[in-house]
Structures are given as C-alpha cells and as structure tokens.
Design a protein around this motif. Structure first.
Motif, mmCIF file in Angstrom:
data_model
loop_
_atom_site.group_PDB
_atom_site.id
_atom_site.type_symbol
_atom_site.label_atom_id
_atom_site.label_comp_id
_atom_site.label_asym_id
_atom_site.label_seq_id
_atom_site.Cartn_x
_atom_site.Cartn_y
_atom_site.Cartn_z
ATOM 1 N N THR A 153 42.982 51.922 39.301
ATOM 2 C CA THR A 153 41.796 52.716 39.590
ATOM 3 C C THR A 153 42.266 54.047 40.165
ATOM 4 O OG1 THR A 153 41.757 51.549 41.713
ATOM 5 C CG2 THR A 153 40.226 50.794 40.015
ATOM 6 N N THR A 154 41.325 54.915 40.508
ATOM 7 C CA THR A 154 41.651 56.141 41.223
ATOM 8 C C THR A 154 40.792 56.191 42.484
ATOM 9 O OG1 THR A 154 42.139 57.283 39.145
ATOM 10 C CG2 THR A 154 41.782 58.651 41.096
ATOM 11 N N PRO A 155 41.395 56.019 43.669
ATOM 12 C CA PRO A 155 42.810 55.785 43.951
ATOM 13 C C PRO A 155 43.237 54.389 43.516
ATOM 14 C CG PRO A 155 41.534 55.539 45.954
ATOM 15 C CD PRO A 155 40.575 56.033 44.906
ATOM 16 N N GLU A 156 44.555 54.210 43.344
ATOM 17 C CA GLU A 156 45.053 52.952 42.820
ATOM 18 C C GLU A 156 45.496 52.002 43.920
ATOM 19 O OE1 GLU A 156 48.078 54.679 40.372
ATOM 20 O OE2 GLU A 156 49.707 53.878 41.614
ATOM 21 N N ILE A 157 45.608 50.745 43.553
ATOM 22 C CA ILE A 157 46.080 49.706 44.457
ATOM 23 C C ILE A 157 47.513 49.342 44.093
ATOM 24 C CG2 ILE A 157 45.911 47.213 44.893
ATOM 25 C CD1 ILE A 157 42.945 47.457 45.007
ATOM 26 N N GLY A 158 48.336 49.159 45.113
ATOM 27 C CA GLY A 158 49.654 48.564 44.967
ATOM 28 C C GLY A 158 49.776 47.475 46.006
ATOM 29 N N THR A 159 50.171 46.289 45.589
ATOM 30 C CA THR A 159 50.165 45.171 46.530
ATOM 31 C C THR A 159 51.274 44.184 46.209
ATOM 32 O OG1 THR A 159 48.769 43.406 47.449
ATOM 33 C CG2 THR A 159 48.481 43.908 45.127
ATOM 34 N N VAL A 160 51.793 43.527 47.248
ATOM 35 C CA VAL A 160 52.778 42.463 47.067
ATOM 36 C C VAL A 160 52.648 41.495 48.231
ATOM 37 C CG1 VAL A 160 54.613 43.766 48.251
ATOM 38 C CG2 VAL A 160 55.217 41.906 46.688
ATOM 39 N N GLY A 161 52.779 40.223 47.932
ATOM 40 C CA GLY A 161 52.736 39.213 48.988
ATOM 41 C C GLY A 161 51.339 38.761 49.336
ATOM 42 N N LEU A 162 51.229 38.123 50.503
ATOM 43 C CA LEU A 162 49.981 37.509 50.927
ATOM 44 C C LEU A 162 48.987 38.533 51.451
ATOM 45 C CD1 LEU A 162 51.309 34.364 52.873
ATOM 46 C CD2 LEU A 162 50.597 34.515 50.468
ATOM 47 N N SER A 163 47.725 38.336 51.134
ATOM 48 C CA SER A 163 46.662 39.123 51.756
ATOM 49 C C SER A 163 46.470 38.632 53.186
ATOM 50 C CB SER A 163 45.359 38.977 50.980
ATOM 51 O OG SER A 163 44.866 37.653 51.106
ATOM 52 N N GLU A 164 45.677 39.358 53.951
ATOM 53 C CA GLU A 164 45.410 38.937 55.333
ATOM 54 C C GLU A 164 44.769 37.549 55.370
ATOM 55 O OE1 GLU A 164 42.272 40.139 58.830
ATOM 56 O OE2 GLU A 164 43.342 41.790 57.842
#
Length: 473
Positions: free
Chosen positions: A346-357
C-alpha cells in the motif's frame, strides 16, 4: 513398469516449480515441467511483479504533488492507463522468456500443456493425450482467486487475475474484501484517479497483522479517498447499461464500473486427479505435506501456495529448492515457516517480520513494546500529512526481539534486513548498541530506548507508558 520417462515431472511453472526443476536438473535429474498458461506463474504474470509496477505508477501522483514544496513547478500531469498496461505486459513477457530460457539452459524439458495426475507415477498431457512416467511428481500449481461471496450477478465481477488488463482505467471500483490484495489495489487505483470503495465483512483491514499497522493502513486509505463499508457485503450485482449496481447488506447500493472480488485465494488443485492418485487434500483443497513437502503418496510432492502453508512467492521458491536438495541432492532440507518477512505494498507500505503484539502476548508471560510515530523528513517540505509508525516487540524476560513492524516509505526494504536480525535471535540491547544512519527513518529502530508498554500475564494489562515525544525530523 520400472522404466520412467523422467526422474521428475513438475506440474506448474511458477516460482516454486521452476526453482525445483532447475535445481533438480542441476543434480543430474531428467526433468520435465508442464505449464498450461504462461511460464512464471502468478507472481510474474498476474501477481507480485505487475502489481509492484502499478504501485510505482500510482506513487508518482504523490511525487508530483510533493515537488512544489521542494521548489519545483510541475505542469498538470496526465496519466495513460493503456501505456501502463502496455509497459507492464512488455516487462512480464520479458521475465517469462527469461524463466523459459533458464529452464532450457538447465536442460529441463518445458511442455506447454495442462497436465493431470493419472496415478502415483503417471501424468497425462491434455494437449495431446500423451502419458509420461515419472519417478517423482511435484505439484506446484499455486493458488487461484476465491469467487466469494456466491451471490446473484457474481459472473459480472472480476478478480485480481483480470484487473491488470482492464481496457480502461475504472472511474468507480468496488473491491470486496480487506486482505492484502484488496488494500494494495485500493491504494493503487485511488492514486490513479479511480473512486474506490471497499466492502468487507470485518471491522478493519488486514486481519492477522499487527493492530497498529492495520489501523495505520486503514486511515491512510481513507485519507486517499477510499470509502469503506465495514461489516457489509454485496447481496447481488446487477448489470445496467454501461455499469454495475452492487447492493450491500446495509441496504444501500453502489453504481460502479467494476466489482473486484478479493476475498482470498485457494489452492489450485481442482481437476488435477490428485484424489484418484490417493493424495490427501485438506478442506480447502490444499495438498497435505510433511516437513519435506512429501504428500501422502511417497512419489508425489507439493510446494508453494498449493500446500497452503504460507502463501508467499519467496516461500514457494525456498520450498522448491529444499525439495530438490532433499530428493535429488541427498541433502534433506526442511523449510522453517517462522520469522518470515513480508510486505504489503500500500502507500504507505507495511514491512513486518516476527510476532505481532497480540501474538506475542498470547505466547509469552512478559512482553515489552517499543513504538514510535513520527513525521518523516520528506514530509516537512512537501507538507504531506503522513506518519511513519514503528513497533518492536520484545520478550520481557530474555530481551529477545520477537517482531518488528513498520508502516512507511521503504518498509518492505527494511523488513528484509530486519529479518536477518530477528532470525539470529537479536536482543533489544543489540538494536540499542547499533549506530544509527542519519538522517533516515530506519534510524528510529536503533534509537527507541523508552519502553511504551509492558504486558505481564499476572496483571494482564499495560503499565503506565512512559511519555515519548514524536520525533520531528
């Protein structure tokens, strides 16, 4: 019946199948691969690659708007959908040709035909009816869009397979669903000038992602002009002269040019003959496999989205490589499906790794949260109302970083590198000891020293967070 035409027959020439075929051939195996559509699969032909090209196209709208704040005078820009589609087609055709050439160089026989499984060691080519005997068969047929909800007029809807080649830019678009495909195309088309609406049965977007990132994407889409209809789905679609009328459970209707169904994807196993061969499928039609991608039939394996383990192109590639190493390289290799980085463009974009909260709090007795929301340097002159959001999830007992989540420019690029640290078990103290690169947004990841919340199972609630000031670059 001990003689085989090939050592390996791969059904599906997408990312996973192509990688498996090439690596197996490199080990000396006689390999054939069949593809019924175009070499390259979903990612190259009607997924990641063309989508990212459209993301780039859509972001020029913001760049033109921002230029004035940096001293540029830009005449009113115009956009050509046909030129974008033509450029996209040229690029994916180039990539598809490279995939085919690489298969040829590896000595893989490429067959342009749909193939089905006849038994544990036999495949049949529908193009000419030929049967081939294979010592091993690999199913790598990927996934296909789900055509839900099943409502009157569903035949008028399109899916993500169709959206790349529309004859013209839609003036009005209704997207059904709120997963990553939905929000990415909503972001793209809203910036290209389409009036976009999203209807979804849920109350937010991107189920399964960290809550703060979900809220951030939702708010950014609203700011971009996307109209949300949460907790509502279409009940029927009517075709009028020149447009469609979608009736929602809320009682209202929307007149649009296209209705795009983006409610998910399912493994593409229908009609492959797998059940006849004795291959176990789950309730969604996914091939059930073990850690080494072997199905319930010893000679039949499966990799990628068709197994419904983790539907990401890099996972399919890694699984295909691991399969070839295991079966033909005498190097048993299992792919670990944890701490896998991913991005939502998306704009802005998401970058994620590992467990969420929320995931971490469900597993660990003590979880520390470090978070920041700040205005990026570029926005100070452009005047754009945007924020970068970052969150580090930490095991409060060991200081090990469990997850990192980013919403902002180049978040996907950051997540790729952060995945190395998370995979190696880096601690928050390691982040703190790392020198920052200034001025960047990424430096916030190593300068967040103040814990914003601690969750302990005994108290089941956050302690009063220390006040943190938003960083104004």
């Amino acid at each position: 019946m001990a003689d085989f035409d090939v050592d390996l027959f791969v059904i599906g020439a997408g990312s996973g199948g192509v990688r498996a075929a090439r690596i197996a051939a490199g080990y000396g195996a006689r390999v054939a691969i069949a593809e019924e559509f175009r070499i390259g699969g979903t990612c190259v032909i009607r997924g990641c690659v063309p989508k990212k090209l459209m993301v780039y196209a859509s972001r020029f709208k913001d760049d033109f708007d921002d230029a004035a704040g940096f001293g540029w005078t830009v005449s009113a820009p115009s956009f050509s959908w046909r030129k974008l589609v033509s450029g996209k087609e040229q690029e994916i055709s180039r990539l598809s040709a490279i995939y085919r050439a690489n298969l040829d160089k590896a000595g893989v026989l490429t067959i342009d035909s749909r193939a089905v499984v006849e038994d544990a060691n036999t495949v049949r080519l529908l193009a000419d009816g030929r049967q081939l005997r294979a010592k091993k068969i690999l199913i790598a047929t990927g996934g296909t869009p789900v055509l839900d909800p099943d409502i009157p007029g569903r035949e008028y809807a399109i899916t993500s397979n169709d959206v790349f080649d529309l004859p013209s830019l839609p003036g009005r678009l209704l997207i059904v669903g709120a997963g990553y495909i939905s929000v990415e195309f909503a972001s793209i088309f809203a910036r290209l000038g389409t009036k976009v609406a999203i209807a979804t049965r849920g109350e937010n977007v991107l189920r399964g992602f960290d809550e703060d990132l979900r809220n951030g994407v939702r708010d950014a889409l609203i700011h971009a002009g996307v109209d949300f209809h949460f907790s509502h789905l279409p009940t029927r679609i009517e075709k009028n002269s020149g447009d469609l009328r979608a009736h929602l459970t809320s009682g209202i209707y929307l007149d649009v040019d296209h209705v795009m169904l983006a409610t998910g994807r399912r493994p593409h196993t229908a009609g492959l003959g797998l059940e006849t061969a004795g291959v176990e499928l789950d309730g969604l039609g996914a091939v059930v496999v073990d850690a080494f991608s072997k199905s319930s039939v010893d000679s039949i394996y499966a990799v990628g989205d068709v197994t419904n383990r983790l539907a990401l192109t890099p996972i399919a590639i890694r699984e295909g490589h691991a399969f070839a190493d295991t079966v033909f390289g005498d190097k048993p290799t299992a792919v670990i499906h944890v701490n896998v980085p991913t991005a939502v463009f998306t704009t802005p974009e998401i970058g994620t790794v590992g467990l969420s909260e929320s995931e971490a709090r469900a597993i660990y007795d003590c979880v520390d949260i470090y978070s920041a929301s700040f205005r990026p340097l570029k926005a100070t002159l452009s005047g754009r109302a945007e924020k970068v959001c970052m969150k580090i999830v930490v095991d409060g007992a060991t200081d090990v970083v469990l997850g990192v989540h980013i919403l902002g420019d180049d978040a996907g690029e950051m997540a790729q590198l952060l995945a190395i640290a998370v995979r190696l078990g880096a601690k928050k103290a390691d982040f703190d000891a790392t020198i920052a690169v200034h001025p960047t947004s990424a430096e916030e990841l190593v300068t967040m020293r103040t814990r914003t919340a601690r969750y302990e199972r005994a108290t089941m609630g956050p302690e009063a967070p220390d006040a943190i000031a938003a960083v104004e670059a």
